[in-house]
Design an enzyme around this catalytic site. Structure first.
Site, short mmCIF file in Angstrom:
data_model
loop_
_atom_site.label_atom_id
_atom_site.label_comp_id
_atom_site.label_asym_id
_atom_site.label_seq_id
_atom_site.Cartn_x
_atom_site.Cartn_y
_atom_site.Cartn_z
N LYS A 63 -3.07 7.87 3.20
CA LYS A 63 -4.68 8.21 4.14
C LYS A 63 -4.34 8.49 5.72
O LYS A 63 -5.34 8.74 6.00
CB LYS A 63 -4.38 6.70 4.02
CG LYS A 63 -4.74 5.98 2.56
CD LYS A 63 -6.63 6.89 2.24
CE LYS A 63 -7.16 5.87 0.59
NZ LYS A 63 -8.16 7.13 0.39
N TYR B 21 1.22 -1.49 0.15
CA TYR B 21 0.11 -0.14 0.29
C TYR B 21 1.31 1.43 -0.45
O TYR B 21 0.16 2.38 -0.66
CB TYR B 21 -0.37 -0.22 1.18
CG TYR B 21 -2.41 0.65 0.71
CD1 TYR B 21 -3.22 0.89 -0.07
CD2 TYR B 21 -2.32 2.37 1.72
CE1 TYR B 21 -4.09 1.88 -0.33
CE2 TYR B 21 -3.27 2.66 1.09
CZ TYR B 21 -4.67 1.76 0.51
OH TYR B 21 -5.49 3.65 0.42
N1 LIG Z 1 -11.43 0.33 -3.91
C1 LIG Z 1 -10.48 -0.24 -2.88
O1 LIG Z 1 -10.11 -0.81 -2.65
C2 LIG Z 1 -10.50 1.03 -2.08
C3 LIG Z 1 -10.61 0.57 -0.32
C4 LIG Z 1 -9.81 1.76 0.59
C5 LIG Z 1 -10.76 3.28 0.29
N2 LIG Z 1 -10.95 3.82 -1.16
C6 LIG Z 1 -10.88 4.65 -1.60
O2 LIG Z 1 -11.56 4.63 -2.03
C7 LIG Z 1 -11.36 6.32 -2.81
C8 LIG Z 1 -12.41 5.78 -4.58
O3 LIG Z 1 -11.14 4.92 -5.07
P1 LIG Z 1 -12.38 3.56 -6.02
O4 LIG Z 1 -11.69 2.73 -5.49
O5 LIG Z 1 -13.67 4.07 -5.95
O6 LIG Z 1 -11.50 4.08 -7.56
P2 LIG Z 1 -12.28 4.51 -8.56
O7 LIG Z 1 -11.10 5.16 -9.64
O8 LIG Z 1 -13.28 4.73 -8.93
O9 LIG Z 1 -12.23 6.16 -7.66
C9 LIG Z 1 -10.73 6.90 -7.86
C10 LIG Z 1 -11.61 8.34 -8.14
O10 LIG Z 1 -10.31 9.63 -8.18
C11 LIG Z 1 -10.35 10.66 -8.85
N3 LIG Z 1 -9.81 10.97 -9.66
C12 LIG Z 1 -8.46 10.99 -9.30
N4 LIG Z 1 -7.18 11.98 -9.73
C13 LIG Z 1 -8.55 12.98 -9.04
C14 LIG Z 1 -7.95 14.37 -9.43
N5 LIG Z 1 -6.81 14.87 -10.04
N6 LIG Z 1 -9.03 15.62 -9.54
C15 LIG Z 1 -10.44 15.12 -9.22
N7 LIG Z 1 -10.78 13.30 -9.41
C16 LIG Z 1 -9.43 12.82 -9.09
C17 LIG Z 1 -11.12 9.59 -9.92
O11 LIG Z 1 -12.15 10.28 -11.10
C18 LIG Z 1 -11.69 8.43 -10.20
O12 LIG Z 1 -13.10 9.18 -9.95
C19 LIG Z 1 -10.15 6.51 -3.20
O13 LIG Z 1 -9.95 7.46 -1.92
C20 LIG Z 1 -9.71 5.44 -2.92
O14 LIG Z 1 -8.34 4.74 -1.69
C21 LIG Z 1 -10.66 2.36 -2.19
#
Ligand SMILES: NC(=O)c1ccc[n+]([C@@H]2O[C@H](COP(=O)([O-])OP(=O)(O)OC[C@H]3O[C@@H](n4cnc5c(N)ncnc54)[C@H](O)[C@@H]3O)[C@@H](O)[C@H]2O)c1
Length: 274
Positions: free
Chosen positions: A168, A161
């Site tokens: 985070k 990670y």
């Molecule tokens: N998928 C997992 O396992 C998981 C677990 C815990 C937390 N998260 C967190 O959840 C959140 C959403 O991630 P996800 O897994 O849905 O993936 P995702 O790729 O669908 O979402 C990430 C989003 O960030 C946006 N983004 C990136 N750079 C950007 C910028 N400069 N300006 C505006 N938007 C921007 C992307 O367009 C996208 O919509 C993140 O913070 C991620 O770290 C994900």
């Protein structure tokens, strides 16, 4: 009557149907919410905009605005247009993170200065920037709920990670400071620390399938979380059912983060597999 009847909000971070923000949006819609959305600005063809419109227009999306959170003027435009449309918002979802693969996949001591700053800017600072712009515009209604998405790698070391864990940690600390600062206005700020979910961003994190296997073997429930569960918990945290919760990081991980050691059945399974 739905929990969100008459409630309005802003959703940041739907990229595609696998996005966590999309899972939460669907639950909010079922409960009657009216929503505005952002997408990453497109360069040549309107690819990001098209993908978002295909998902949210059938839900009656009220507003769709391009916004790169690295650009203050784009944040300001997003907030201004949301204020024009809704006056005030009752909820704000921040579901955004990014780190360049070159900086994410190596050890943290090898990540570049530029890559570190970019990852921090998009994954942590953007929450402060968006909340600050919304406060400045007086966009946040009484009892507004702000929610972001985090991961356990910000609390403890999760190999693979790496840099995102550092981001985070900053994000979760930002949640606490924002909650303290905006609380007197009636605004709550929280994070969901979600277990691994197969999204596009998650595939960039090292050995993702291994993470899914680990959670399935070690968590008290011996299961991974589902998109439906993150949708429901997100909706709950943004709703009037959670008004007593602020400055909190809610673990949505089937109990994984509370295990001090792997359970015996998991160890025995590893032994039997040699
Ligand atoms: N998928 C997992 O396992 C998981 C677990 C815990 C937390 N998260 C967190 O959840 C959140 C959403 O991630 P996800 O897994 O849905 O993936 P995702 O790729 O669908 O979402 C990430 C989003 O960030 C946006 N983004 C990136 N750079 C950007 C910028 N400069 N300006 C505006 N938007 C921007 C992307 O367009 C996208 O919509 C993140 O913070 C991620 O770290 C994900």
């Amino acid at each position: 009557m739905g929990l969100f009847e008459g409630k309005k909000g802003l959703i940041l971070g739907i990229a595609n149907p696998f996005s966590i923000a999309w899972a939460i949006t669907q639950k909010l819609h079922e409960q009657g919410a009216e929503m505005a959305f952002n997408h990453l600005p497109d360069r040549d063809k309107p690819k990001n905009e098209k993908k978002l419109r295909k998902l949210v227009e059938p839900l009656g999306a009220e507003l769709i605005v391009p916004c790169d959170v690295c650009d203050d003027s784009q944040i300001e435009t997003l907030i201004d247009r949301t204020a024009e449309k809704f006056g005030k918002i009752d909820f704000l979802l921040h579901s955004i993170a990014f780190a360049h693969p070159d900086d994410l996949t190596g050890p943290t001591y090898a990540c570049s200065r530029r890559g570190f700053l970019q990852a921090m800017e998009i994954s942590a600072y953007s929450l402060l920037a968006v909340a600050g712009a919304a406060k400045k515009k007086d966009l946040l209604a009484d009892e507004c709920s702000i929610l972001t998405l985090s991961y356990f790698g910000g609390e403890e070391v999760i190999p693979g990670y790496n840099l995102m864990g550092i981001c985070k940690a900053a994000l979760e600390c930002s949640v606490r400071y924002l909650a303290a600062e905006l609380g007197p206005d009636g605004t709550r700020v929280n994070a969901i620390s979600a277990g691994p979910l197969k999204t596009v961003s998650a595939q960039g994190v090292g050995e993702f399938q291994l993470m899914l296997d680990l959670y399935e073997g070690v968590s008290p429930m011996r299961k991974n979380i589902s998109m439906d569960e993150v949708g429901n918990t997100g909706m709950f945290m943004l709703s009037g059912l959670s008004t007593g919760i602020s400055a909190e990081v809610v673990h949505l991980d089937k109990g994984f983060s509370k295990m001090g050691a792997p359970p015996h059945d998991f160890i025995n399974k590893l032994r039997s597999e040699g």
